[in-house]
Design an enzyme around this catalytic site. Structure first.
Site, PDB file in Angstrom:
ATOM      1  CD  GLU A   9      -7.107   3.976   0.517  1.00 16.13           C
ATOM      2  OE1 GLU A   9      -6.432   2.792   0.548  1.00 16.13           O
ATOM      3  OE2 GLU A   9      -7.523   3.843  -0.680  1.00 16.13           O
TER       4      GLU A   9
ATOM      5  CG  HIS B 216      -4.689  -0.538   4.386  1.00 15.91           C
ATOM      6  ND1 HIS B 216      -5.132  -0.436   2.788  1.00 15.91           N
ATOM      7  CD2 HIS B 216      -4.009  -0.480   4.678  1.00 15.91           C
ATOM      8  CE1 HIS B 216      -4.004   1.031   2.616  1.00 15.91           C
ATOM      9  NE2 HIS B 216      -3.746   1.238   3.811  1.00 15.91           N
ATOM     10  CG  ASN B 217      -7.238  -1.719  -0.559  1.00 17.30           C
ATOM     11  OD1 ASN B 217      -6.151  -1.341   0.459  1.00 17.30           O
ATOM     12  ND2 ASN B 217      -7.179  -1.095  -1.551  1.00 17.30           N
TER      13      ASN B 217
ATOM     14  CB  SER C 280      -0.985   0.088   1.408  1.00 14.56           C
ATOM     15  OG  SER C 280      -2.165   1.366   0.934  1.00 14.56           O
TER      16      SER C 280
ATOM     17  CE  LYS D 177      -3.128  -2.406  -0.147  1.00 14.00           C
ATOM     18  NZ  LYS D 177      -3.636  -2.407  -1.818  1.00 14.00           N
TER      19      LYS D 177
HETATM   20  P1  NDP Z   1      -1.406  -2.410 -14.050  1.00 14.87           P
HETATM   21  O1  NDP Z   1      -2.865  -2.529 -13.028  1.00 14.87           O
HETATM   22  O2  NDP Z   1      -2.458  -1.455 -14.833  1.00 14.87           O
HETATM   23  O3  NDP Z   1      -1.131  -3.171 -14.684  1.00 14.87           O
HETATM   24  C1  NDP Z   1      -0.147  -3.355 -16.057  1.00 14.87           C
HETATM   25  C2  NDP Z   1       0.948  -4.754 -16.086  1.00 14.87           C
HETATM   26  O4  NDP Z   1       0.626  -5.891 -16.779  1.00 14.87           O
HETATM   27  C3  NDP Z   1       2.027  -3.873 -16.907  1.00 14.87           C
HETATM   28  O5  NDP Z   1       3.264  -4.040 -16.663  1.00 14.87           O
HETATM   29  C4  NDP Z   1       1.376  -5.179 -18.792  1.00 14.87           C
HETATM   30  O6  NDP Z   1       1.902  -4.821 -19.109  1.00 14.87           O
HETATM   31  C5  NDP Z   1       1.224  -6.021 -17.391  1.00 14.87           C
HETATM   32  N1  NDP Z   1       0.141  -7.182 -17.766  1.00 14.87           N
HETATM   33  C6  NDP Z   1      -1.450  -7.129 -17.856  1.00 14.87           C
HETATM   34  N2  NDP Z   1      -1.616  -8.578 -18.582  1.00 14.87           N
HETATM   35  C7  NDP Z   1      -0.801  -9.408 -18.326  1.00 14.87           C
HETATM   36  C8  NDP Z   1      -1.009 -10.380 -18.688  1.00 14.87           C
HETATM   37  N3  NDP Z   1      -1.681 -11.063 -19.655  1.00 14.87           N
HETATM   38  N4  NDP Z   1       0.404 -11.101 -19.226  1.00 14.87           N
HETATM   39  C9  NDP Z   1       1.755 -10.198 -18.918  1.00 14.87           C
HETATM   40  N5  NDP Z   1       2.022  -9.130 -18.004  1.00 14.87           N
HETATM   41  C10 NDP Z   1       0.205  -8.091 -18.440  1.00 14.87           C
HETATM   42  O7  NDP Z   1      -0.470  -1.628 -13.196  1.00 14.87           O
HETATM   43  P2  NDP Z   1      -0.261  -0.519 -11.957  1.00 14.87           P
HETATM   44  O8  NDP Z   1       1.563  -0.673 -11.640  1.00 14.87           O
HETATM   45  O9  NDP Z   1      -0.567   0.863 -11.831  1.00 14.87           O
HETATM   46  O10 NDP Z   1      -0.482  -2.141 -10.815  1.00 14.87           O
HETATM   47  C11 NDP Z   1      -0.203  -3.223 -10.507  1.00 14.87           C
HETATM   48  C12 NDP Z   1      -0.620  -4.062  -9.446  1.00 14.87           C
HETATM   49  O11 NDP Z   1      -0.239  -3.612  -8.362  1.00 14.87           O
HETATM   50  C13 NDP Z   1      -2.391  -4.451  -9.851  1.00 14.87           C
HETATM   51  O12 NDP Z   1      -2.760  -5.460  -9.508  1.00 14.87           O
HETATM   52  C14 NDP Z   1      -2.387  -3.376  -8.872  1.00 14.87           C
HETATM   53  O13 NDP Z   1      -4.140  -3.725  -8.643  1.00 14.87           O
HETATM   54  C15 NDP Z   1      -1.821  -3.764  -7.588  1.00 14.87           C
HETATM   55  N6  NDP Z   1      -1.895  -2.043  -7.098  1.00 14.87           N
HETATM   56  C16 NDP Z   1      -1.782  -1.095  -7.730  1.00 14.87           C
HETATM   57  C17 NDP Z   1      -1.395   0.494  -6.484  1.00 14.87           C
HETATM   58  C18 NDP Z   1      -1.350   1.751  -7.492  1.00 14.87           C
HETATM   59  O14 NDP Z   1      -1.653   2.857  -7.161  1.00 14.87           O
HETATM   60  N7  NDP Z   1      -1.109   1.822  -8.828  1.00 14.87           N
HETATM   61  C19 NDP Z   1      -1.664   0.338  -5.057  1.00 14.87           C
HETATM   62  C20 NDP Z   1      -0.999  -0.705  -4.547  1.00 14.87           C
HETATM   63  C21 NDP Z   1      -1.092  -1.885  -5.751  1.00 14.87           C
HETATM   64  P3  NDP Z   1       1.949  -4.069 -20.440  1.00 14.87           P
HETATM   65  O15 NDP Z   1       3.278  -3.487 -20.700  1.00 14.87           O
HETATM   66  O16 NDP Z   1       3.358  -5.767 -21.538  1.00 14.87           O
HETATM   67  O17 NDP Z   1       0.736  -4.807 -21.788  1.00 14.87           O
END
Ligand code: NDP
Length: 474
Positions: free
Chosen positions: A189, A185-186, A128, A182
């Site tokens: 939040e 936590h959300n 988080s 987690k």
């Molecule tokens: P996203 O959730 O937007 O995911 C994008 C990433 O996932 C890219 O690297 C993409 O690769 C990859 N991806 C998607 N589909 C596939 C697939 N089928 N095979 C391989 N790779 C894949 O990214 P975030 O960084 O925002 O979040 C990552 C994780 O962290 C999520 O689970 C999210 O819920 C969690 N999270 C996010 C927070 C935030 O503030 N954003 C906070 C806490 C947790 P490509 O570049 O090739 O498309």
């Protein structure tokens, strides 16, 4: 040279986690499905530490020291399963896969069991703090085996936020425990944000204050017992002027709150576990209500009371501060009860005080208040509710007149305060010597012969409602 850890999935979160690891002196293997992200990470931030970019999963795995630590930071759900299936066959017994995305804890339990069969450790971990936290120190909530924590914990503790020198990261418990915590936590939040939003709404509409003035109130509150990240950013948002129109930013934003689902999960699971998390539920429902544009348009001319103003703005500000604090205690009490219920259901043996400790920094609900919660659970790990801890009991006792005045004023003025009022109803519900649940039992017995227990005798009973109304054993 090999990398100590690898990150696959280099969108905002994965990229920042990888940079955080590298900045702490750990060599990090980096990989992304589309290699553009990998290259741009190394081009832009390569100077921050040692990155080992990999074009393919094979190359990525080959660049890791053993036991291999593979952190997956991709979209939750099917993409996470796809990535696990891509990497698991390349790993060897004793290696570990860490899912740092927002997985549902039931998925984490399933994945952990499946990978355990294959000799691999699976660590579902909550992270988080958003992108800022991932880069500069998040709160980290890892589940999984003790053994995996021994190999992974020191690295994660190293990059986590620190409060008074203590890392905001600890082993939460087996399999899905980290993602469960987690999730809660959300949920907390959501409820904290809703309560703050209601406080703003009351000051605006019952107090007649402008956003900039309310921002000052929140700034002041942030120097007291309400001190927290969410209060701090609320002041920032309220003080912000829309550059295009010169009007308060908050007035230019469409008033329909969105959600990604973790709050909803918290409530769904709470219903399954039978834990009354009414504060979280009302917060999720409040977002849902806000989003029903057509429903709201149809209802907008429904009659309400004539607008009322508080007699004194200063007194209102003080009352709302107390109502907010009391409601917040209830929201956290409910969330911690859900953690205890989940822990009991799944045999996780979660230490609630340790969860308060790792939420003190890095995460969205970080707050001075969490020290109080930790102290409460340190004094009694099996505390039935935070509300009976001496500190919190006294705080609510002092706040309650204000709290009741605020809920009354809101009802009389037609200002919706679902968070404040459900928290108060919960408090009064717990306190009640007798609840009308007795009558509900009577109704159930009347129409469905569902039976009831008596206050004066053991056993279960049924009244022959359709007959002579004598009582029989149920
Ligand atoms: P996203 O959730 O937007 O995911 C994008 C990433 O996932 C890219 O690297 C993409 O690769 C990859 N991806 C998607 N589909 C596939 C697939 N089928 N095979 C391989 N790779 C894949 O990214 P975030 O960084 O925002 O979040 C990552 C994780 O962290 C999520 O689970 C999210 O819920 C969690 N999270 C996010 C927070 C935030 O503030 N954003 C906070 C806490 C947790 P490509 O570049 O090739 O498309």
């Amino acid at each position: 040279d090999r990398a100590q850890i690898g990150v696959t999935g280099l969108a905002v979160m994965g990229r920042n986690l990888a940079r955080n690891l590298a900045r702490h002196g750990h060599a990090v293997a980096v990989h992304n499905r589309s290699s553009g992200r990998t290259r741009s990470l190394v081009e832009q931030f390569g100077h921050e530490g040692t990155f080992l970019p990999a074009e393919t999963p094979e190359q990525f795995v080959a660049s890791l020291e053993r036991p291999r630590r593979v952190v997956i930071m991709v979209k939750a759900g099917a993409p996470t399963d796809a990535v696990i299936e891509e990497f698991a066959p390349l790993l060897e017994p004793g290696d570990m896969i860490v899912d740092a995305g927002n997985a549902h804890f039931a998925d984490t339990r399933r994945r952990e069991a499946a990978l355990r069969e294959r000799g691999l450790h699976f660590v579902g971990t909550g992270v988080s703090g958003g992108e800022e936290g991932a880069l500069n120190g998040p709160s980290i909530m890892p589940g999984g085996s003790r053994e995996s924590y021994e190999a992974l914990g020191p690295l994660l503790e190293d990059i986590s936020a620190k409060v008074d020198g203590t890392p905001c990261c600890t082993h939460v418990g087996p399999d899905g425990a980290g993602h469960f915590v987690k999730m809660v936590h959300n949920g907390i939040e959501y409820s904290d944000m809703q309560l703050i939003a209601e406080a703003y709404d009351l000051l605006r509409h019952a107090g007649g204050m402008e956003p900039a003035q309310i921002a000052e109130v929140f700034r002041k509150w942030n120097t007291g017992r309400l001190e927290s990240y969410l209060i701090e950013i609320t002041a920032e948002v309220l003080a912000h002027t829309d550059p295009a129109t010169g009007r308060p930013f908050v007035d230019m934003v469409v008033d329909q709150a969105e959600q990604k689902g973790t709050g909803r999960w918290t409530v769904q699971i709470a219903l399954d576990l039978g834990v009354p998390v009414s504060g979280i539920a009302e917060a999720v429902f409040a977002r849902s209500l806000s989003g029903h544009a057509a429903l709201r348009a149809a209802a907008r001319d429904l009659p309400g009371p004539s607008p009322r103003r508080a007699d004194s703005v200063d007194a209102l500000v003080e009352d709302v501060e107390r109502a907010l604090y009391a409601s917040k205690i209830v929201a956290y009490a409910q969330g911690f009860n859900q953690i205890q219920a989940g822990s009991a259901e799944y045999d996780w043996n979660i230490d609630p005080g340790a969860m308060a400790t790792i939420w003190r920094g890095g995460c969205i609900i970080r707050a001075a208040f969490l020290d109080r919660i930790r102290a409460a659970y340190d004094a009694d790990r099996n505390l039935p509710t935070l509300l009976v801890d001496d500190h919190f009991r006294d705080a609510v006792a002092t706040a309650q007149d204000s709290w009741r005045r605020v809920v009354t004023l809101a009802a009389q003025s037609g200002i919706p305060v679902p968070g404040f009022s459900t928290a108060l109803a919960y408090y009064d519900g717990l306190r009640a010597r007798r609840l009308p649940a007795a009558l509900v039992q009577g109704q159930r017995d009347f129409f469905g012969a569902h039976t009831y227990r008596r206050v004066d005798r053991d056993g279960s009973f049924h009244t022959l409602w359709a007959g002579d109304r004598s009582e029989v054993n149920g």
